[in-house]
Write a protein that holds these residues in place. Structure first.
Motif, PDB file in Angstrom:
ATOM      1  N   SER A 128       1.050 -30.940 -12.505  1.00 39.16           N
ATOM      2  CA  SER A 128       0.430 -30.911 -11.170  1.00 39.16           C
ATOM      3  C   SER A 128      -0.715 -31.917 -11.086  1.00 39.16           C
ATOM      4  O   SER A 128      -0.847 -32.643 -10.087  1.00 39.16           O
ATOM      5  N   TRP A 129      -1.541 -31.973 -12.120  1.00 39.95           N
ATOM      6  CA  TRP A 129      -2.662 -32.919 -12.129  1.00 39.95           C
ATOM      7  C   TRP A 129      -2.149 -34.359 -12.171  1.00 39.95           C
ATOM      8  O   TRP A 129      -2.708 -35.234 -11.487  1.00 39.95           O
ATOM      9  N   LYS A 130      -1.128 -34.617 -12.965  1.00 40.61           N
ATOM     10  CA  LYS A 130      -0.587 -35.976 -13.048  1.00 40.61           C
ATOM     11  C   LYS A 130      -0.001 -36.407 -11.706  1.00 40.61           C
ATOM     12  O   LYS A 130      -0.127 -37.570 -11.305  1.00 40.61           O
ATOM     13  N   TRP A 131       0.648 -35.484 -11.014  1.00 39.27           N
ATOM     14  CA  TRP A 131       1.194 -35.802  -9.692  1.00 39.27           C
ATOM     15  C   TRP A 131       0.061 -36.064  -8.704  1.00 39.27           C
ATOM     16  O   TRP A 131       0.097 -37.022  -7.927  1.00 39.27           O
ATOM     17  N   ALA A 132      -0.979 -35.219  -8.723  1.00 43.31           N
ATOM     18  CA  ALA A 132      -2.088 -35.364  -7.772  1.00 43.31           C
ATOM     19  C   ALA A 132      -2.884 -36.639  -8.015  1.00 43.31           C
ATOM     20  O   ALA A 132      -3.417 -37.238  -7.066  1.00 43.31           O
ATOM     21  N   LEU A 133      -2.951 -37.082  -9.272  1.00 42.58           N
ATOM     22  CA  LEU A 133      -3.761 -38.251  -9.623  1.00 42.58           C
ATOM     23  C   LEU A 133      -2.945 -39.530  -9.742  1.00 42.58           C
ATOM     24  O   LEU A 133      -3.488 -40.572 -10.156  1.00 42.58           O
ATOM     25  N   ASN A 134      -1.674 -39.483  -9.394  1.00 40.39           N
ATOM     26  CA  ASN A 134      -0.825 -40.671  -9.459  1.00 40.39           C
ATOM     27  C   ASN A 134      -1.415 -41.796  -8.609  1.00 40.39           C
ATOM     28  O   ASN A 134      -1.845 -41.571  -7.477  1.00 40.39           O
ATOM     29  N   ASP A 135      -1.435 -43.018  -9.153  1.00 41.54           N
ATOM     30  CA  ASP A 135      -2.077 -44.116  -8.422  1.00 41.54           C
ATOM     31  C   ASP A 135      -1.203 -44.695  -7.313  1.00 41.54           C
ATOM     32  O   ASP A 135      -1.690 -45.509  -6.511  1.00 41.54           O
ATOM     33  N   GLN A 136       0.059 -44.266  -7.241  1.00 41.27           N
ATOM     34  CA  GLN A 136       0.939 -44.768  -6.193  1.00 41.27           C
ATOM     35  C   GLN A 136       1.059 -43.776  -5.032  1.00 41.27           C
ATOM     36  O   GLN A 136       0.916 -44.143  -3.872  1.00 41.27           O
ATOM     37  N   SER A 137       1.328 -42.527  -5.369  1.00 39.53           N
ATOM     38  CA  SER A 137       1.565 -41.530  -4.313  1.00 39.53           C
ATOM     39  C   SER A 137       0.746 -40.265  -4.478  1.00 39.53           C
ATOM     40  O   SER A 137       0.997 -39.268  -3.816  1.00 39.53           O
ATOM     41  N   GLY A 138      -0.235 -40.290  -5.361  1.00 42.28           N
ATOM     42  CA  GLY A 138      -1.036 -39.103  -5.621  1.00 42.28           C
ATOM     43  C   GLY A 138      -1.907 -38.714  -4.441  1.00 42.28           C
ATOM     44  O   GLY A 138      -2.456 -39.577  -3.741  1.00 42.28           O
ATOM     45  N   VAL A 139      -2.044 -37.419  -4.216  1.00 41.12           N
ATOM     46  CA  VAL A 139      -2.798 -36.929  -3.070  1.00 41.12           C
ATOM     47  C   VAL A 139      -4.285 -37.280  -3.174  1.00 41.12           C
ATOM     48  O   VAL A 139      -4.950 -37.520  -2.163  1.00 41.12           O
ATOM     49  N   VAL A 140      -4.818 -37.343  -4.391  1.00 37.54           N
ATOM     50  CA  VAL A 140      -6.238 -37.661  -4.558  1.00 37.54           C
ATOM     51  C   VAL A 140      -6.535 -39.079  -4.087  1.00 37.54           C
ATOM     52  O   VAL A 140      -7.486 -39.324  -3.333  1.00 37.54           O
ATOM     53  N   ASN A 141      -5.721 -40.037  -4.519  1.00 37.90           N
ATOM     54  CA  ASN A 141      -5.923 -41.420  -4.078  1.00 37.90           C
ATOM     55  C   ASN A 141      -5.696 -41.570  -2.584  1.00 37.90           C
ATOM     56  O   ASN A 141      -6.390 -42.346  -1.914  1.00 37.90           O
ATOM     57  N   GLN A 142      -4.733 -40.839  -2.047  1.00 40.65           N
ATOM     58  CA  GLN A 142      -4.477 -40.906  -0.601  1.00 40.65           C
ATOM     59  C   GLN A 142      -5.700 -40.413   0.183  1.00 40.65           C
ATOM     60  O   GLN A 142      -6.090 -41.016   1.194  1.00 40.65           O
ATOM     61  N   ILE A 143      -6.297 -39.318  -0.273  1.00 45.37           N
ATOM     62  CA  ILE A 143      -7.490 -38.779   0.407  1.00 45.37           C
ATOM     63  C   ILE A 143      -8.662 -39.743   0.292  1.00 45.37           C
ATOM     64  O   ILE A 143      -9.378 -40.005   1.267  1.00 45.37           O
ATOM     65  N   LEU A 144      -8.874 -40.295  -0.913  1.00 44.72           N
ATOM     66  CA  LEU A 144      -9.988 -41.217  -1.113  1.00 44.72           C
ATOM     67  C   LEU A 144      -9.855 -42.460  -0.240  1.00 44.72           C
ATOM     68  O   LEU A 144     -10.850 -42.956   0.321  1.00 44.72           O
ATOM     69  N   LYS A 145      -8.633 -42.958  -0.122  1.00 49.92           N
ATOM     70  CA  LYS A 145      -8.420 -44.150   0.720  1.00 49.92           C
ATOM     71  C   LYS A 145      -8.541 -43.819   2.204  1.00 49.92           C
ATOM     72  O   LYS A 145      -9.072 -44.621   2.976  1.00 49.92           O
ATOM     73  N   SER A 146      -8.060 -42.647   2.604  1.00 48.70           N
ATOM     74  CA  SER A 146      -8.152 -42.265   4.018  1.00 48.70           C
ATOM     75  C   SER A 146      -9.593 -42.043   4.449  1.00 48.70           C
ATOM     76  O   SER A 146      -9.942 -42.250   5.610  1.00 48.70           O
ATOM     77  N   LEU A 147     -10.449 -41.631   3.515  1.00 47.12           N
ATOM     78  CA  LEU A 147     -11.874 -41.440   3.810  1.00 47.12           C
ATOM     79  C   LEU A 147     -12.677 -42.719   3.594  1.00 47.12           C
ATOM     80  O   LEU A 147     -13.907 -42.702   3.724  1.00 47.12           O
ATOM     81  N   HIS A 148     -11.970 -43.803   3.205  1.00 43.58           N
ATOM     82  CA  HIS A 148     -12.587 -45.121   2.965  1.00 43.58           C
ATOM     83  C   HIS A 148     -13.624 -45.077   1.843  1.00 43.58           C
ATOM     84  O   HIS A 148     -14.597 -45.830   1.856  1.00 43.58           O
ATOM     85  N   ILE A 149     -13.413 -44.162   0.901  1.00 46.80           N
ATOM     86  CA  ILE A 149     -14.287 -44.111  -0.276  1.00 46.80           C
ATOM     87  C   ILE A 149     -13.913 -45.213  -1.257  1.00 46.80           C
ATOM     88  O   ILE A 149     -14.771 -45.821  -1.904  1.00 46.80           O
TER      89      ILE A 149
END
Length: 299
Positions: A128-149
């Motif tokens: 679950s953590w590896k999926w969430a932190l994936n640099d291509q489709s991971g939800v964490v990166n998607q959230i960080l980019k959507s918030l312009h962090i």
């Protein structure tokens, strides 16, 4: 002869009879493999037996301590990983324990929910953590980019710094429920009249916490942190399943290094030497733990 018959009929003999099956099982499952492992560490034994096994005495240990930089890098990260996981688990667990010790709504539900990281199988949690932190489709990166962090994805698993950080936070996330429950049990033993007396004497919330509550739960703190240090130092599955020791060995701990030495490099003798060094280090920590517990009991 009479003394022997008397012993057989005594409660002590009955107790030994009851303990015998468990003791035998412990010897067969734990003690004998341990002795065999230490014995293998003094040989050049390989997993595939593609060469004759011979005794090399302390050759493997000399290599561990004087020639293997990989071992010392793994040892250093193992210590860093263990200290930070225990510290974070304690801090998070203490905050949650303090919250759960208050009279709030749905307290029972919250106590059940806080156990989720602890009861989830490590393989499921790591996936679950590896999926969430994936640099291509991971939800964490998607959230960080959507918030312009961040402007581009963070390679959590491919960057040595981020891989180490993720491993530490994953370990703390898996272990904080144990710390929270243990500390909650300790908090519930703090006498209310002691806290009330401190309030009457003019103690504020912070003074009450640091001068009354924390000293009262010190025995629980010592036991929990020491046990978690031992468990985390020996832990294999968290790192192996999450990062595999990568990238390029950056997040490798001693248990993973020992596994790779045995089953990837086929060097059973050297892997056993690494494991024996871990055993000796843990024995030292265990002696420290026992002394601390005995000191707490005397106090």
């Amino acid at each position: 002869m009479k003394s022997l018959k008397k012993f057989i009929k005594s409660d002590t003999a009955f107790a030994w009879i009851l303990l015998a099956p468990a003791t035998l099982a412990l010897i067969l499952i734990r003690v004998l493999p341990l002795i065999e492992g230490v014995g293998i560490s003094f040989t050049n034994r390989r997993l595939l037996n593609d060469r004759p096994t011979r005794v090399v005495l302390f050759e493997n240990y000399i290599r561990v301590f004087t020639q293997d930089k990989e071992f010392w890098n793994a040892f250093l990260f193992t210590l860093i990983y263990t200290v930070f996981v225990v510290a974070l688990s304690y801090a998070i667990g203490l905050m949650i324990a303090l919250l759960m010790n208050m009279k709030i709504k749905f307290r029972g539900l919250f106590r059940v929910l806080l156990l989720i990281p602890w009861i989830i199988p490590a393989v499921v949690a790591a996936a679950s953590w590896k999926w969430a932190l994936n640099d291509q489709s991971g939800v964490v990166n998607q959230i960080l980019k959507s918030l312009h962090i961040v402007s581009s994805s963070i390679p959590f698993m491919a960057n040595p710094f981020w891989a180490k950080l993720v491993a530490i936070f994953f370990g703390a996330w898996k272990n904080y429920p144990y710390m929270a429950l243990s500390l909650l049990a300790g908090l519930q033993t703090v006498p209310e009249d002691t806290k009330e007396a401190a309030r009457i004497d003019g103690a504020n919330t912070f003074q009450l916490f640091f001068r009354v509550t924390l000293p009262q739960i010190r025995p629980v703190t010592v036991v929990c942190t020491t046990l978690m240090f031992i468990w985390t130092f020996n832990n294999f599955d968290n790192i192996y399943l999450l990062t595999g020791g990568g990238p390029d060995g950056a997040s490798q701990v001693i248990s993973v290094l020992s596994y790779y030495s045995a089953f990837a490099r086929m060097n059973m003798g050297y892997a056993s030497a690494i494991s024996t060094v871990m055993l000796v280090f843990m024995l030292i920590v265990a002696v420290f733990y026992i002394k601390m517990v005995m000191k707490e009991d005397k106090e």
